[in-house]
Design a protein around this motif. Structure first.
Motif, PDB file in Angstrom:
ATOM      1  N   THR A   1       2.762  -4.715   2.943  1.00  0.00           N
ATOM      2  CA  THR A   1       3.841  -3.779   3.288  1.00  0.00           C
ATOM      3  C   THR A   1       3.314  -2.317   2.959  1.00  0.00           C
ATOM      4  O   THR A   1       2.523  -2.099   1.993  1.00  0.00           O
ATOM      5  CB  THR A   1       5.101  -3.850   2.232  1.00  0.00           C
ATOM      6  N   PHE A   2       3.690  -1.438   3.959  1.00  0.00           N
ATOM      7  CA  PHE A   2       3.259  -0.020   3.801  1.00  0.00           C
ATOM      8  C   PHE A   2       4.373   0.704   3.330  1.00  0.00           C
ATOM      9  O   PHE A   2       5.578   0.569   3.694  1.00  0.00           O
ATOM     10  CB  PHE A   2       3.177   0.472   5.184  1.00  0.00           C
ATOM     11  N   GLY A   3       4.056   1.364   2.173  1.00  0.00           N
ATOM     12  CA  GLY A   3       5.307   2.322   1.569  1.00  0.00           C
ATOM     13  C   GLY A   3       4.867   3.559   1.526  1.00  0.00           C
ATOM     14  O   GLY A   3       3.721   4.150   1.094  1.00  0.00           O
ATOM     15  N   ILE A   4       5.689   4.523   2.112  1.00  0.00           N
ATOM     16  CA  ILE A   4       5.356   5.944   2.319  1.00  0.00           C
ATOM     17  C   ILE A   4       6.416   6.732   1.343  1.00  0.00           C
ATOM     18  O   ILE A   4       7.605   6.616   1.314  1.00  0.00           O
ATOM     19  CB  ILE A   4       5.629   6.170   3.755  1.00  0.00           C
ATOM     20  N   VAL A   5       5.765   7.823   0.813  1.00  0.00           N
ATOM     21  CA  VAL A   5       6.570   8.446  -0.157  1.00  0.00           C
ATOM     22  C   VAL A   5       6.865   9.926   0.338  1.00  0.00           C
ATOM     23  O   VAL A   5       5.735  10.622   0.630  1.00  0.00           O
ATOM     24  CB  VAL A   5       5.670   8.645  -1.669  1.00  0.00           C
ATOM     25  N   THR A   6       7.968  10.297   0.356  1.00  0.00           N
ATOM     26  CA  THR A   6       8.231  11.656   1.117  1.00  0.00           C
ATOM     27  C   THR A   6       9.701  12.160   0.470  1.00  0.00           C
ATOM     28  O   THR A   6      10.557  11.547   0.346  1.00  0.00           O
ATOM     29  CB  THR A   6       8.462  11.509   2.655  1.00  0.00           C
ATOM     30  N   GLY A   7       9.372  13.580  -0.231  1.00  0.00           N
ATOM     31  CA  GLY A   7      10.475  14.142  -0.707  1.00  0.00           C
ATOM     32  C   GLY A   7      11.354  14.763   0.484  1.00  0.00           C
ATOM     33  O   GLY A   7      12.443  15.212   0.525  1.00  0.00           O
ATOM     34  N   SER A   8      10.755  14.861   1.773  1.00  0.00           N
ATOM     35  CA  SER A   8      11.601  15.494   2.937  1.00  0.00           C
ATOM     36  C   SER A   8      11.998  14.677   4.255  1.00  0.00           C
ATOM     37  O   SER A   8      12.935  15.000   4.994  1.00  0.00           O
ATOM     38  CB  SER A   8      10.589  16.726   3.326  1.00  0.00           C
ATOM     39  N   LEU A   9      11.364  13.374   4.080  1.00  0.00           N
ATOM     40  CA  LEU A   9      11.737  12.521   5.325  1.00  0.00           C
ATOM     41  C   LEU A   9      11.326  13.114   6.529  1.00  0.00           C
ATOM     42  O   LEU A   9      11.824  12.838   7.736  1.00  0.00           O
ATOM     43  CB  LEU A   9      13.198  12.262   5.331  1.00  0.00           C
ATOM     44  N   ASP A  10      10.082  14.026   6.632  1.00  0.00           N
ATOM     45  CA  ASP A  10       9.811  14.552   7.639  1.00  0.00           C
ATOM     46  C   ASP A  10       8.867  13.703   8.401  1.00  0.00           C
ATOM     47  O   ASP A  10       7.669  13.837   8.264  1.00  0.00           O
ATOM     48  CB  ASP A  10       9.138  15.923   7.678  1.00  0.00           C
TER      49      ASP A  10
ATOM     50  N   VAL B   1       0.699  -1.139  -0.066  1.00  0.00           N
ATOM     51  CA  VAL B   1       0.159  -0.067   0.157  1.00  0.00           C
ATOM     52  C   VAL B   1       0.880   1.533   0.035  1.00  0.00           C
ATOM     53  O   VAL B   1       1.584   1.448   1.158  1.00  0.00           O
ATOM     54  CB  VAL B   1      -0.845  -0.038   1.198  1.00  0.00           C
ATOM     55  N   LEU B   2       0.732   2.014  -0.984  1.00  0.00           N
ATOM     56  CA  LEU B   2       1.529   3.321  -1.207  1.00  0.00           C
ATOM     57  C   LEU B   2       0.976   4.659  -0.995  1.00  0.00           C
ATOM     58  O   LEU B   2      -0.082   4.609  -1.482  1.00  0.00           O
ATOM     59  CB  LEU B   2       2.004   3.180  -2.733  1.00  0.00           C
TER      60      LEU B   2
ATOM     61  N   HIS C   1      -0.886  -0.825  -4.673  1.00  0.00           N
ATOM     62  CA  HIS C   1      -1.988  -0.270  -4.520  1.00  0.00           C
ATOM     63  C   HIS C   1      -1.677   1.242  -3.786  1.00  0.00           C
ATOM     64  O   HIS C   1      -1.337   1.315  -2.776  1.00  0.00           O
ATOM     65  CB  HIS C   1      -2.942  -0.967  -3.408  1.00  0.00           C
ATOM     66  N   CYS C   2      -2.100   2.434  -4.536  1.00  0.00           N
ATOM     67  CA  CYS C   2      -1.779   3.650  -4.057  1.00  0.00           C
ATOM     68  C   CYS C   2      -3.054   4.387  -3.570  1.00  0.00           C
ATOM     69  O   CYS C   2      -4.300   4.329  -4.206  1.00  0.00           O
ATOM     70  CB  CYS C   2      -1.311   4.312  -5.283  1.00  0.00           C
ATOM     71  N   GLU C   3      -3.100   4.740  -2.273  1.00  0.00           N
ATOM     72  CA  GLU C   3      -3.977   5.471  -1.820  1.00  0.00           C
ATOM     73  C   GLU C   3      -4.152   6.988  -1.634  1.00  0.00           C
ATOM     74  O   GLU C   3      -4.764   7.665  -0.706  1.00  0.00           O
ATOM     75  CB  GLU C   3      -4.404   4.905  -0.313  1.00  0.00           C
ATOM     76  N   GLY C   4      -3.257   7.586  -2.318  1.00  0.00           N
ATOM     77  CA  GLY C   4      -3.068   9.140  -2.496  1.00  0.00           C
ATOM     78  C   GLY C   4      -2.031   9.621  -1.950  1.00  0.00           C
ATOM     79  O   GLY C   4      -1.005   8.777  -1.435  1.00  0.00           O
ATOM     80  N   GLY C   5      -1.777  10.764  -1.644  1.00  0.00           N
ATOM     81  CA  GLY C   5      -2.834  11.842  -2.160  1.00  0.00           C
ATOM     82  C   GLY C   5      -2.498  12.358  -3.396  1.00  0.00           C
ATOM     83  O   GLY C   5      -1.937  11.840  -4.413  1.00  0.00           O
TER      84      GLY C   5
END
Length: 245
Positions: A109-118, A74-75, A179-183
């Motif tokens: 698996t949980f996939g988190i997308v971040t440009g800042s790593l905050d 899940v992205l 599977h992408c749930e946004g945003g």
């Protein structure tokens, strides 16, 4: 109260059970496959008071949960994780059984997308995760202390996350059902990279107005022709499935 969901396209059928709904969303799915899931109001709003949850109907909640049964990962964009109040990515026992029957790992698996790593390493997103999460980020980002202890940090770009590199990294890990749930910003970047295979969108029977944005957002338009592959209906809610033509 039970939720009655009927199929209209591709074949008419009444009162689908969970297995039939899962089969509906599994038809024609390849590997790798990137599905994006959103809810929208009739007038195109992606949120109410800043959250998509305000648009969700009972039928949308049913399909939302079932779609998590069909994926390896899940992205989600980090902004959505924070705004929508995500916790650890854990599916219930019925979902575990359904996933295993389809040859998937018990938990996605949980996939988190971040440009800042905050991101906060003490968040339950990490501390209660049944599977070690993945964080997709850029070479320019600086992680908080302890973040690498609770998640695998995957660099996929210099200053912005490259969707194609991210998908390649997922496939290399055997996580090809995505599977992408946004945003909306993440969805926009996926469209710009032309990596979206499917959109599962719920049309909620509400008019919202206000200043809510759309389900996809980017600096430039990225038109992609899609094909209507499925229509489910529950009372006044429509659950549409579009796949790449």
């Amino acid at each position: 109260m039970s939720v009655v969901i009927d199929a209209l396209v591709p074949t008419a059928s009444t009162d689908l059970d969970d297995a039939a709904i899962a089969d509906h969303y599994s038809a024609g799915v390849g590997s790798p496959w990137l599905r994006v899931n959103f809810v929208s109001s009739v007038d195109g709003a992606a949120t109410v008071d800043g959250k998509s949850g305000g648009l969700g109907t009972d039928a949308d909640h049913v399909v939302f949960d079932i779609l998590r049964r069909l994926c390896a990962v899940v992205l989600v964009g980090s902004g959505t994780v924070k705004v929508e109040g995500y916790g650890a990515m854990i599916v219930d026992d019925a979902a575990v059984e359904a996933r295993v029957a389809r040859g998937l790992a018990p938990q996605p698996t949980f996939g988190i997308v971040t440009g800042s790593l905050d991101l906060d390493p003490s968040s339950e997103v990490f501390t209660k995760a049944p599977v070690r999460p993945l964080i997709f980020t850029t070479r320019a980002a600086t992680p908080k202390a302890g973040l690498a202890d609770v998640a695998d940090i995957v660099v996929c770009g210099e200053k912005t996350v490259d969707p194609k590199a991210m998908i390649e990294a997922l496939v290399e890990r055997g996580l090809s059902r995505i599977h992408c749930e946004g945003g909306p910003t993440l969805f926009g970047s996926l469209l710009a990279a032309d990596v979206v295979d499917e959109l599962a969108v719920t049309i909620s029977p509400e008019l919202v107005a206000g200043d809510s944005g759309r389900i996809a957002k980017s600096e430039a338009a990225s038109p992609r022709e899609m094909r209507l592959a499925g229509v489910l209906r529950s009372d006044d809610t429509l659950l549409l499935r579009y796949v790449r033509r």
